[in-house]
Enzyme design. Sequence first.
Site, PDB file in Angstrom:
ATOM      1  N   LYS A 148      36.028   7.304   6.101  1.00  0.00           N
ATOM      2  CA  LYS A 148      34.624   7.736   6.111  1.00  0.00           C
ATOM      3  C   LYS A 148      34.422   9.186   6.531  1.00  0.00           C
ATOM      4  O   LYS A 148      33.516   9.838   6.029  1.00  0.00           O
ATOM      5  CB  LYS A 148      33.777   6.798   6.963  1.00  0.00           C
ATOM      6  CG  LYS A 148      34.083   6.858   8.442  1.00  0.00           C
ATOM      7  CD  LYS A 148      33.339   5.747   9.162  1.00  0.00           C
ATOM      8  CE  LYS A 148      33.560   5.882  10.651  1.00  0.00           C
ATOM      9  NZ  LYS A 148      33.511   4.607  11.354  1.00  0.00           N
ATOM     10  N   ARG A 154      27.365  -2.356  19.964  1.00  0.00           N
ATOM     11  CA  ARG A 154      26.948  -1.899  18.641  1.00  0.00           C
ATOM     12  C   ARG A 154      26.901  -3.160  17.788  1.00  0.00           C
ATOM     13  O   ARG A 154      26.222  -4.114  18.192  1.00  0.00           O
ATOM     14  CB  ARG A 154      27.881  -0.799  18.094  1.00  0.00           C
ATOM     15  CG  ARG A 154      27.190   0.059  17.027  1.00  0.00           C
ATOM     16  CD  ARG A 154      28.055   1.175  16.485  1.00  0.00           C
ATOM     17  NE  ARG A 154      29.141   0.670  15.642  1.00  0.00           N
ATOM     18  CZ  ARG A 154      30.008   1.460  15.017  1.00  0.00           C
ATOM     19  NH1 ARG A 154      29.928   2.773  15.148  1.00  0.00           N
ATOM     20  NH2 ARG A 154      30.963   0.939  14.260  1.00  0.00           N
TER      21      ARG A 154
END
Length: 360
Positions: free
Chosen positions: A36, A131
């Site tokens: 990414k 998260r």
Amino acid sequence: MSAPRLEIRLDRIHHNAATLVTRLARRGVSVTGVTKATLGSPEVAREMVAAGVAALGDSRIENIEAMRRAGVPGPMTLLRSPMLSQVDRVVAAADVSCNSEFDVLSRLSAAASEQRRPHGVVLMVELGDLREGLLPEDLEAAARYVLALPGIGLHGIGTNLACQSGVVPDARNMAELSALASSLESALGTKLAVVSGGNSANLDWVFGSEDLGRIDDLRLGESILLGCEPLRRRPIDGLHTDAFTLVAEVIESKPKPSKARGSIEQTAFGRQVATVDRGEMHRVIVAIGRADVDPDGIVAPAGTTILGGSSDHLVLDAGPRPPGVGAELSFQLDYRALLRAMTSPYVTREFSGATAPATR
Ligand SMILES: *Cc1c(COP(=O)(O)O)cnc(C)c1O
């Protein structure tokens, strides 16, 4: 050559990936290579695949689609929970996705059935970093939900630490993930293909532990790309930390005072800076700024000091050997600076040292 540019040494990325694959294979752990920070660069992805990663992972479906279009081989995992608005694309391009929401699972199932393309699910568990992830007590229900749905299968479970809250992967939270894997398998009578322990922040735990329990996969980005571990950003033994270099061009080079003149309020980016009078210094302006890179995440060439940056200018104390106008300066980057440079339309990419065969 154009400036600013990122010079990307593919052989160094290959070496880092191959070294981590080998070291982790000895401990029974496979690597999902995370692309990414490079926007799913097919060049980088091909090196990771050639270096022996078991799969590629990216958090954006756009990046996975780009790698597919470029003919990058191998299984691909979407690391971020699919948006409901993208489930069709996720099923079409990714083989596996990480999940934590029942609604998404049900829509993935519908899309997979419609496309007649099986899709694997990794259920993410929240183990303290706050998260993504199901609470541990909800994991079994989610797994049963997946098994009952057509088109999708339970590929494994995973967790992600050290991102939102900086929680360190350790014996306790990793044992918790192992225990969840084992109890899930006995409750459901199935075998999980993957128990994914985390990201580059897990490497210290892996290499410092006798027993890895059920953990058999890590998703590695930063350690492959930048050769460092993200907990304290120390370089990893035997890896290259300079696979990426940002090169930018000097547009002004002059002796100037060190202390600003006039009454002082905020800078262009809302800071209050106090310049100190150190007499005259040789200052250079380099043609990069916050539109290209995060100036807080770059390391200036030896002998020079970054004094500040605005949208399009980076000002340096040039030190004893000031470069002239037109000279190029090279900067090392950390993860946030790399991500910004990769996503900036102003920064070109210069790949060299490819070892993997081109696919398309
Ligand atoms: C970005 C990401 C990774 C890779 O993290 P690194 O610290 O770059 O190794 C792994 N897992 C998830 C879910 C991610 O979002």
